[in-house]
Design an enzyme around this catalytic site. Structure first.
Site, PDB file in Angstrom:
ATOM      1  N   ALA A 133      17.489   9.902  29.786  1.00 55.80           N
ATOM      2  CA  ALA A 133      19.198   9.509  29.940  1.00 55.80           C
ATOM      3  C   ALA A 133      19.862   9.129  28.739  1.00 55.80           C
ATOM      4  CB  ALA A 133      18.689   7.447  30.135  1.00 55.80           C
ATOM      5  N   GLY A 135      13.880  11.181  31.206  1.00 55.98           N
ATOM      6  CA  GLY A 135      14.133  11.504  32.490  1.00 55.98           C
ATOM      7  C   GLY A 135      14.809  12.771  32.038  1.00 55.98           C
ATOM      8  N   GLU A 186      11.354  13.448  33.659  1.00 55.75           N
ATOM      9  CA  GLU A 186      11.192  13.141  35.111  1.00 55.75           C
ATOM     10  C   GLU A 186      11.699  14.246  36.508  1.00 55.75           C
ATOM     11  OE1 GLU A 186      12.907   8.744  33.756  1.00 55.75           O
ATOM     12  OE2 GLU A 186      11.433   8.963  35.117  1.00 55.75           O
ATOM     13  N   GLU A 210      10.137   5.684  27.331  1.00 59.46           N
ATOM     14  CA  GLU A 210      10.420   4.854  27.707  1.00 59.46           C
ATOM     15  C   GLU A 210       9.537   3.617  26.936  1.00 59.46           C
ATOM     16  OE1 GLU A 210      10.431   7.072  29.549  1.00 59.46           O
ATOM     17  OE2 GLU A 210      12.567   7.719  29.974  1.00 59.46           O
ATOM     18  N   MET A 221       1.688   8.583  -5.900  1.00 59.53           N
ATOM     19  CA  MET A 221       3.275   8.373  -5.533  1.00 59.53           C
ATOM     20  C   MET A 221       3.704   9.911  -5.540  1.00 59.53           C
ATOM     21  SD  MET A 221       3.484   5.759  -3.479  1.00 59.53           S
ATOM     22  CE  MET A 221       5.376   5.675  -3.025  1.00 59.53           C
ATOM     23  N   ASP A 239       2.536  16.078 -15.282  1.00 60.74           N
ATOM     24  CA  ASP A 239       2.202  15.173 -15.894  1.00 60.74           C
ATOM     25  C   ASP A 239       1.979  14.766 -16.635  1.00 60.74           C
ATOM     26  OD1 ASP A 239      -0.153  12.639 -15.399  1.00 60.74           O
ATOM     27  OD2 ASP A 239       0.157  13.051 -13.472  1.00 60.74           O
ATOM     28  N   VAL A 279       5.795   7.681 -12.798  1.00 59.26           N
ATOM     29  CA  VAL A 279       5.226   7.584 -13.627  1.00 59.26           C
ATOM     30  C   VAL A 279       4.877   5.733 -13.488  1.00 59.26           C
ATOM     31  CG1 VAL A 279       5.918   9.276 -15.266  1.00 59.26           C
ATOM     32  CG2 VAL A 279       7.124   7.338 -15.589  1.00 59.26           C
ATOM     33  N   GLU A 316       4.965   2.181 -14.010  1.00 60.65           N
ATOM     34  CA  GLU A 316       5.360   0.900 -13.916  1.00 60.65           C
ATOM     35  C   GLU A 316       5.832   0.402 -14.752  1.00 60.65           C
ATOM     36  OE1 GLU A 316       7.185   0.826 -11.167  1.00 60.65           O
ATOM     37  OE2 GLU A 316       8.346  -0.784 -10.748  1.00 60.65           O
ATOM     38  N   LYS A 326       8.673   4.390 -18.543  1.00 60.34           N
ATOM     39  CA  LYS A 326      10.095   5.438 -17.992  1.00 60.34           C
ATOM     40  C   LYS A 326      10.817   6.120 -18.688  1.00 60.34           C
ATOM     41  CE  LYS A 326       8.592   3.071 -12.880  1.00 60.34           C
ATOM     42  NZ  LYS A 326       8.021   4.341 -12.825  1.00 60.34           N
ATOM     43  N   SER A 378       8.982   0.588  -7.973  1.00 64.58           N
ATOM     44  CA  SER A 378       8.935  -0.484  -7.081  1.00 64.58           C
ATOM     45  C   SER A 378       9.417  -2.022  -7.034  1.00 64.58           C
ATOM     46  CB  SER A 378       7.319  -0.485  -6.244  1.00 64.58           C
ATOM     47  OG  SER A 378       7.068  -0.781  -7.685  1.00 64.58           O
TER      48      SER A 378
HETATM   49  P1  NAD Z   1      -0.702   6.218 -10.653  1.00 66.64           P
HETATM   50  O1  NAD Z   1      -1.314   5.460 -11.509  1.00 66.64           O
HETATM   51  O2  NAD Z   1      -1.362   6.970  -9.302  1.00 66.64           O
HETATM   52  O3  NAD Z   1      -0.235   7.199 -10.616  1.00 66.64           O
HETATM   53  C1  NAD Z   1       1.465   7.308 -12.341  1.00 66.64           C
HETATM   54  C2  NAD Z   1       1.177   8.793 -13.077  1.00 66.64           C
HETATM   55  O4  NAD Z   1       1.771   9.054 -13.462  1.00 66.64           O
HETATM   56  C3  NAD Z   1      -0.368   8.989 -13.117  1.00 66.64           C
HETATM   57  O5  NAD Z   1      -1.058  10.436 -12.546  1.00 66.64           O
HETATM   58  C4  NAD Z   1       0.299   9.511 -14.690  1.00 66.64           C
HETATM   59  O6  NAD Z   1      -0.953  10.484 -15.426  1.00 66.64           O
HETATM   60  C5  NAD Z   1       1.378   9.731 -14.421  1.00 66.64           C
HETATM   61  N1  NAD Z   1       2.035   9.357 -16.427  1.00 66.64           N
HETATM   62  C6  NAD Z   1       2.030   8.314 -17.027  1.00 66.64           C
HETATM   63  N2  NAD Z   1       2.520   8.893 -17.869  1.00 66.64           N
HETATM   64  C7  NAD Z   1       3.129   9.610 -17.638  1.00 66.64           C
HETATM   65  C8  NAD Z   1       4.321  10.101 -18.944  1.00 66.64           C
HETATM   66  N3  NAD Z   1       4.359   9.702 -19.502  1.00 66.64           N
HETATM   67  N4  NAD Z   1       4.611  11.614 -18.784  1.00 66.64           N
HETATM   68  C9  NAD Z   1       3.870  12.004 -17.719  1.00 66.64           C
HETATM   69  N5  NAD Z   1       3.408  11.717 -16.730  1.00 66.64           N
HETATM   70  C10 NAD Z   1       2.467   9.716 -16.861  1.00 66.64           C
HETATM   71  O7  NAD Z   1       0.775   5.472 -10.291  1.00 66.64           O
HETATM   72  P2  NAD Z   1       1.638   5.024  -8.472  1.00 66.64           P
HETATM   73  O8  NAD Z   1       1.512   4.441  -7.490  1.00 66.64           O
HETATM   74  O9  NAD Z   1       1.725   6.731  -8.656  1.00 66.64           O
HETATM   75  O10 NAD Z   1       3.002   4.993  -8.763  1.00 66.64           O
HETATM   76  C11 NAD Z   1       3.813   5.790  -9.145  1.00 66.64           C
HETATM   77  C12 NAD Z   1       5.837   4.583  -9.395  1.00 66.64           C
HETATM   78  O11 NAD Z   1       5.533   4.881  -7.874  1.00 66.64           O
HETATM   79  C13 NAD Z   1       5.370   3.599 -10.050  1.00 66.64           C
HETATM   80  O12 NAD Z   1       6.438   3.333 -10.922  1.00 66.64           O
HETATM   81  C14 NAD Z   1       5.071   1.660  -9.092  1.00 66.64           C
HETATM   82  O13 NAD Z   1       5.814   1.002  -8.930  1.00 66.64           O
HETATM   83  C15 NAD Z   1       5.901   3.669  -7.851  1.00 66.64           C
HETATM   84  N6  NAD Z   1       5.590   2.812  -6.429  1.00 66.64           N
HETATM   85  C16 NAD Z   1       4.169   2.832  -6.077  1.00 66.64           C
HETATM   86  C17 NAD Z   1       3.954   2.641  -5.182  1.00 66.64           C
HETATM   87  C18 NAD Z   1       2.138   1.954  -3.963  1.00 66.64           C
HETATM   88  O14 NAD Z   1       2.452   1.635  -3.597  1.00 66.64           O
HETATM   89  N7  NAD Z   1       1.296   2.514  -5.522  1.00 66.64           N
HETATM   90  C19 NAD Z   1       4.475   2.671  -3.728  1.00 66.64           C
HETATM   91  C20 NAD Z   1       5.711   2.510  -4.213  1.00 66.64           C
HETATM   92  C21 NAD Z   1       6.803   2.860  -5.179  1.00 66.64           C
END
Ligand code: NAD
Length: 706
Positions: free
Chosen positions: A63, A113, A116, A138, A323, A342, A399, A401, A406, A428
């Protein structure tokens, strides 16, 4: 609209092909055209049968939901709606009884639809193409199949087999549809029309089985005790799963229960009545708007600034953890080359191994081929050398948090990538504009907040920093679209949108616990509110320790400006005093042994009060606290559009879908009623329920979000 071509053998190929549209849909014009086409065919003495197909890539999309949304929001009477709602049903009934045999040549997706129409034909052949989906979705939009779907499907395949298709809107690929009996044959796409004509040449009957005296529903009808039992169980299971939040499921079960004991015409009338009942229910309107219109707009990048189109061809991903690996997976799956970097080669390889083992599992379940896996893996190059990022149009960092880490990877990547490459951060919690200070081109810096597991979660929160350019936003959106995810655009404020609002749900659960409410009642009320998980279990899943640490960090960052979070004392008690860090540590609000059980020590920590609230009171608190936070985000300009708030809530953290999202929820209650109720909750439970100025102004001016 319907092309009628009769061949020398008297077989008419009737091709549905709506002018000026990419898809065939049912609306007033197409229904009138089909009605007229049937009249012509019925009167055509030379016609021995009809092959009904589509001139589009899809068969029929269903629809026209724009019409339905307008209808359900439009304040029309039940009588007026009944007339319009029964139109498809009436035309399809005419088709199956017009005296000519019809075969559906299903050349593409047939949903709602569309299916259907095929069910009303006397035979169905589908092309063997994996892109084709067949189903009646639906119910997922708060509706029921109103074109005879609830009557013909069970009469074809039986009650039990039709329930998952009708209640859950399950969609089937051609081979599965054949196994389920929804279609009669699957043939190669280039043989579809010939196969259909061959069927017509067998001089088939133009009478449906259910129009023959003595017809019995396959597998048994309601006179059969086993089938009566199926209804009892289905009804109970549906109620247990949905807590009465989804009127469509109940209406569908009623259509079957009441309709199958009668002749098909009476069954169709019953179906039309329940269809109208659903159209008059605000759930359907809210779900169609958010889950279909707004979601469609987000996927089409409605909020993309004007800029040249630039989906990336090579993407760098720094950090191959949970991630990063997931983002690499989604990106490579979309056919884009990935450089996964990495700290050392082994860590990068580990990320790729995650992708590889997921693909292997799919092969084991026959959902993938080795060739496809190998092609996907070949697109992911792992490295520890930044020089390999050269030529990337986009780099996403995932990488740790940690601001310093970063900042370091931002500098190293920017030294290699081109000057107009985009740099995205998957942070995050850290504000994007702050992270962009480490960039030599902050206008190319943006937030790309994925959810875990990134390869499966459909939403990406795209965060615009103070200096992010329109072109960067546009290109970031192109990337999200290219990997098949849904973007929402969010401005840079602490917690962005999703984490901030979603957190209030968990907080409320913890506050209830501290107030002496029984943990089991809290958890049940959470599920009853329509959230996918109860709040304390969800807190364990996220990690109590992680949440506690984020709170400590926020306090350290903001000092006196840090928001007062009423869950902090509970987290502190669990993590610091009871040493319960959440699911990963094996101990949180729950114990994690062979099965999950609420921790018996909770009672000693938070004694249960003699007076307990009702579950609906708690449901209201859960939904209000999230809706209020979403409204605050609108007030503070975190979001620019109500549609993004609602789509982000449902796709991001599964906010009660039947509401259409937190802002649709407020609209559904009515602004003034919502504000008054929020004030009352604030008096009873604290300032977190105080409505933001925006809501008060909107209520005073009689405005709503939609
Ligand atoms: P994680 O610890 O699983 O992975 C981080 C990776 O980064 C590791 O493999 C580590 O070796 C690598 N790393 C660290 N320093 C580095 C560098 N200098 N150079 C290259 N690599 C490096 O963490 P994650 O859970 O994947 O989270 C990663 C990012 O994503 C964070 O910022 C986190 O806040 C964000 N995030 C996480 C989630 C979640 O649910 N886990 C959700 C959304 C966002």
């Amino acid at each position: 609209m319907f092309r009628n071509e009769r061949d020398a053998d008297g077989i008419i190929t009737l091709t549905f092909d709506m002018p000026d549209r990419s898809q065939n849909v049912w609306n007033r014009d197409s229904l009138e055209a089909l009605n007229a086409a049937i009249d012509t065919i019925a009167a055509d003495a030379k016609c021995i049968g009809v092959v009904l197909t589509s001139g589009k890539k899809d068969f029929v999309a269903g629809a026209d939901l724009k019409d339905l949304e307008a209808i359900s929001q439009g304040g029309r009477s039940a009588e007026e709606l009944y007339e319009g709602a029964g139109a498809l049903s009436a035309v399809l009934r005419k088709l199956e009884t017009c005296g000519k045999p019809f075969v559906a040549a299903i050349n593409g997706t047939a949903l709602g639809g569309g299916l259907e129409l095929a069910l009303a034909c006397h035979y169905r052949i589908v092309a063997d193409a994996n892109r084709i989906k067949i189903g009646l979705p639906e119910a997922t939009l708060g509706l029921l199949p109103g074109g005879g779907g609830t009557q013909r499907l069970p009469r074809m395949i039986g009650v039990q087999a039709s329930l998952p298709l009708l209640l859950e809107g399950k969609q089937l690929r051609p081979q599965k549809a054949l196994q389920a009996g929804v279609v009669d044959a699957v043939v190669r796409a280039n043989e579809l029309i010939a196969a259909c004509k061959a069927w017509v040449e067998t001089s088939p009957s133009a009478v449906q089985p259910w129009d023959i005296k003595g017809f019995k529903v396959p597998g048994g009808g309601l006179e059969d005790a086993a089938i009566a039992n199926v209804f009892m169980v289905a009804n109970a299971m549906f109620a247990a799963k949905t807590y009465g939040n989804y009127p469509a499921g109940k209406a569908i079960l009623s259509c079957l229960f009441e309709g199958l004991r009668l002749d098909i015409d009476s069954g169709l009338r019953i179906e039309s009545r329940y269809f109208v009942e659903l159209l008059l229910n605000p759930v359907a309107g809210a779900m169609i708007r958010t889950m279909f219109m707004s979601l469609g707009d987000a996927n089409k990048l409605k909020r993309r600034p004007e800029a040249s189109k630039r989906p990336p061809t090579k993407v760098g991903i720094i950090g191959a953890g949970l991630m990063g690996a997931g983002i690499a997976y989604s990106t490579a799956k979309a056919g884009i080359s990935v450089v996964l970097l990495d700290r050392d080669q082994a860590a990068a390889d580990k990320g790729k191994a995650y992708v590889s083992s997921s693909e292997d599992r799919k092969i084991a379940r026959k959902r993938n081929t080795e060739a496809k896996r190998d092609a996907l893996l070949a697109r992911i190059v792992t490295t520890a050398d930044y020089a390999d990022l050269a030529g990337c149009d986009l780099v996403v960092e995932a990488v740790f948090e940690d601001r310093a880490v970063k900042a370091k990877v931002t500098g190293l990547a920017e030294a290699v990538i081109g000057s107009d490459a985009v740099f995205g951060s998957n942070t995050s919690t850290l504000p994007i504009s702050g992270l962009a200070q480490a960039s030599v081109r902050p206008e190319r810096f943006i937030g790309l907040h994925f959810f875990s597991p990134a390869e499966r979660m459909p939403l990406v929160e795209v965060i615009v920093g103070d200096k992010t350019s329109d072109e960067t936003l546009a290109w970031a959106l192109d990337f999200v679209q290219a990997i098949g995810k849904t973007p929402i655009v969010v401005n840079d404020r602490r917690g962005f949108y999703t984490s901030r609002v979603f957190g209030t749900y968990i907080t409320e659960g913890m506050v209830m616990l501290a107030d002496g409410i029984k943990p089991a009642l809290i958890e049940n009320a959470g599920k009853r509110s329509g959230m996918p998980m109860p709040p304390l279990a969800l807190a364990d899943e996220v990690g109590l320790k992680l949440m506690y640490q984020v709170g400590v960090q926020t306090q350290a960052d903001l000092g006196d400006d840090a928001p007062n979070n009423p869950s902090t004392p509970v987290l502190e008690a669990l993590v610091m005093k009871a040493d319960r860090g959440g699911k990963r540590t094996g101990a949180g609000f729950y114990d994690y042994g062979d099965d999950r059980r609420l921790w018996s020590g909770l009672g000693a920590l938070y004694p249960v009060s003699a007076q307990q609230p009702t579950a609906p009171d708690l449901v209201e608190r859960f939904l209000y606290t999230q809706a209020l936070e979403a409204a605050r985000c609108m007030d503070l300009g975190v979001l620019n559009a109500a549609e993004d708030a609602d789509v982000g809530a449902i796709m991001g953290w599964g906010f009660a879908p039947y509401t259409g999202g937190p802002l649709s929820y407020i609209d559904g209650i009515g602004l003034q009623v919502f504000v008054d109720r929020a004030d009352a909750l604030a008096r009873a439970h604290g300032p977190r329920f105080e409505p933001p100025g925006l809501l008060r102004t909107m209520a005073a001016e009689g405005r709503s979000f939609y």
